[in-house]
Structure formats: C-alpha cells, structure tokens
Design a protein around this motif. Structure first.
Motif, short mmCIF file in Angstrom:
data_model
loop_
_atom_site.label_atom_id
_atom_site.label_comp_id
_atom_site.label_asym_id
_atom_site.label_seq_id
_atom_site.Cartn_x
_atom_site.Cartn_y
_atom_site.Cartn_z
N GLY A 169 46.94 51.87 40.14
CA GLY A 169 47.25 50.44 40.17
C GLY A 169 48.22 50.16 41.29
N GLU A 185 43.21 54.22 26.56
CA GLU A 185 43.94 53.12 27.20
C GLU A 185 43.26 52.69 28.50
N SER A 188 40.53 50.21 28.09
CA SER A 188 40.91 48.82 27.80
C SER A 188 41.36 48.07 29.05
N GLN A 189 41.49 48.77 30.17
CA GLN A 189 41.95 48.14 31.41
C GLN A 189 40.77 47.66 32.24
N GLY A 236 41.69 44.63 39.67
CA GLY A 236 41.65 45.58 38.56
C GLY A 236 42.28 46.89 38.97
N LEU A 237 42.15 47.89 38.10
CA LEU A 237 42.67 49.23 38.37
C LEU A 237 41.51 50.16 38.72
#
Length: 304
Positions: A169, A185, A188-189, A236-237
C-alpha cells in the motif's frame, strides 16, 4: 527456398510487420518483401495476409512457421557443434525473464555471459510468465524464469527461488503498519491485481479459496509498474514480491506487510522445453542464470 528467406519470413511473422522486421534485421523493406514473396511463389501458398496494420499469418504460414523455427534451430545447433571443434561454446541463446526479475539480473547476467561465453550470443526478452511458458513450448525462447509455472508435459522446470508475497500500500507519512497481515484480511481489502492467468493472481485466488474466501478486486491490470502507480493513486492495494517493490522507481513510497496465515510464497522456476534437448551452450547458460539469481535476488533457494 533458402535459409535467408526462412529467417526473413519467421521475423516478419513473429513481429507482424514488414516495417518492424526490416528494422530488427537491418534489411531494406522492399528487399525483405521481395524475398518473402519469392518464398510464397515457390511454395505456391500465401503465407501472410497483408493489411493496413501489418501482416497476419495464414494457415499455410503457421505450418511453415513451425517447420522454419525447427530448421533454423537445427542450423544454430550445427554452428555450435562446429564451434565446439575449435573449443568454443557458440550459438544464440534466448532467455525469457519476468519484468521484475529482469530489472535485477539483466545487467549482471549479460556481464557474466560476455565473460564466460564470448563466442555465443545472448538475447533477453521480457514478458509475463504465462506468455513466456507458451514461447518456450513454441521454441521462441530457449529457457525462461517463470513464476509458478503451470504443469505441462512440454516443460521441464526446477524451482530455484522462493519469495514471500506482501500486501503493498502507499506509505503513510509518520505512520507505521504491522509487519504482517493475514490472508483473510487481505481478502477484505480492495486489490489492484493482474488478470488471469497471471501466476500471482492464480496463487492468491487458490490460497484464498482454501480458507473459504476470495479477493475483493478493485481493478484488474497487467504490469507491475501500472499496479504500483494505481496503488499510489489510492485505487487499491497490491499483492507482490518484495523484489517488485524494491525495483520500483520510488520504493520508499510504499508500505509492505508480509502475508501470513497461510504464508504466501511465489516460486521462481527455471524452465526449458522437454521436447528439444538443450545444447551445450544452453546448458552453460542455465548454470549461469542459476548463479546470477542466487547472487542477486532476495529469497530462499530450495535444497539442491
């Protein structure tokens, strides 16, 4: 039919353009076109369809292309065998590298190649692993470094490096992030992720499926540079290797978290065709690539 006509035809067919081919092989376009046309007349087949954007290969052209590559490959092997009679490893070797790897090893590999194999010629091509795997099978590339190659009876590959994957990120001024993040996790990103069948994309989806989830995709785009630009822009990541971030123009612009639970590891394999025996020069380059990767890349080498 002569070898020069075959070589010209292969170059035009692969590049899809008489103009591009004339630049690459340094032959005037009218002469190049004339030689290919003579080949068509002799074979009484249209090999190429000319259009405003370049050329496309006809069915007859595809068949000749397959034969021509094999013929030219055998000529290179003959030259190499003759070179060995005077104690030299000769011939041309085409090596395929993923873009993030090429940034790290292209220069040291070229330097070592010139030192150890002065009578041979090295060509390096950059592409995504899925495309290079097809090129190895087709004979356009002699050997390639591939990320997580798909199983194939036409490919012999050996894993030479394993790399952890990271959630990437934008760096936060004055802020800190945890050094690790769970795969759940990550799911969910919003992710900026390559299109299928990119090797990292397939690995991420497979591992997420194993824990009962799937990625949240903000955007699909191929190319590490483009992905990182979109990360900086807040789209986004990303999930990438640390090497991909370190070779970016501004690596400090990014924050990275190692993906765990389960750990994501990308495997870098050295691949050759199982259908064509490697020449002695190619075998020497295989050894050279392994040495350069071990010296320059971050990661874990599997046991020999």
């Amino acid at each position: 039919m002569d070898l020069k006509q075959l070589e010209y035809f292969v170059r035009v067919a692969e590049l899809g353009s008489f103009t591009r081919a004339s630049i690459v092989i340094d032959v005037a376009q009218p002469a190049l076109s004339r030689q290919v046309r003579q080949l068509e007349v002799e074979l009484r087949q249209n090999l190429l369809t000319r259009n405003g954007r370049g050329v496309t290969v006809t069915d007859a052209g595809k068949l000749l292309l397959e034969h021509a590559r094999g013929i030219l490959h055998q000529i290179e092997r003959a030259k190499e065998d003759l070179g060995r009679m005077r104690g030299a490893l000769a011939g041309r070797v085409v090596v395929g590298l993923p873009p993030s790897i090429a940034k790290r090893i292209a220069v040291p590999l070229t330097r070592a190649f010139r030192h150890q194999l002065p009578d041979a010629r090295l060509s390096i091509t950059e592409a995504l692993s899925s495309a290079m795997q097809e090129s190895v099978i087709a004979g356009r590339i002699d050997l390639a470094l591939l990320y997580n190659p798909a199983p194939s009876a036409d490919i012999d590959s050996v894993v030479i490096l394993e790399e952890d994957l990271y959630l990437v990120g934008p760096a936060q001024p004055g802020g800190t992030v945890d050094s690790e993040v769970s795969l759940r996790e990550v799911a969910s990103q919003p992710l900026v992720i390559p299109t299928k069948p990119n090797s990292i994309r397939m690995l991420v989806e497979a591992e997420m499926a194993n824990i009962g989830c799937r990625p949240t995709i903000a955007m699909e785009i191929d190319g590490v540079a483009a992905i990182l630009d979109l990360v900086i822009d807040g789209v986004g990541l990303a999930v990438l290797s640390l090497n991909a971030v370190l070779t970016a123009p501004r690596p400090k612009a990014f924050a990275t978290q190692r993906v765990t639970d389960p750990q994501l590891r990308s495997r870098l394999a050295l691949a050759v065709s199982s259908q064509r025996p490697a020449t002695l020069t190619q075998q020497a380059v295989l050894k050279l690539v392994r040495e350069v990767v071990a010296e320059t890349m971050n990661g874990t080498a599997p046991p020999a």
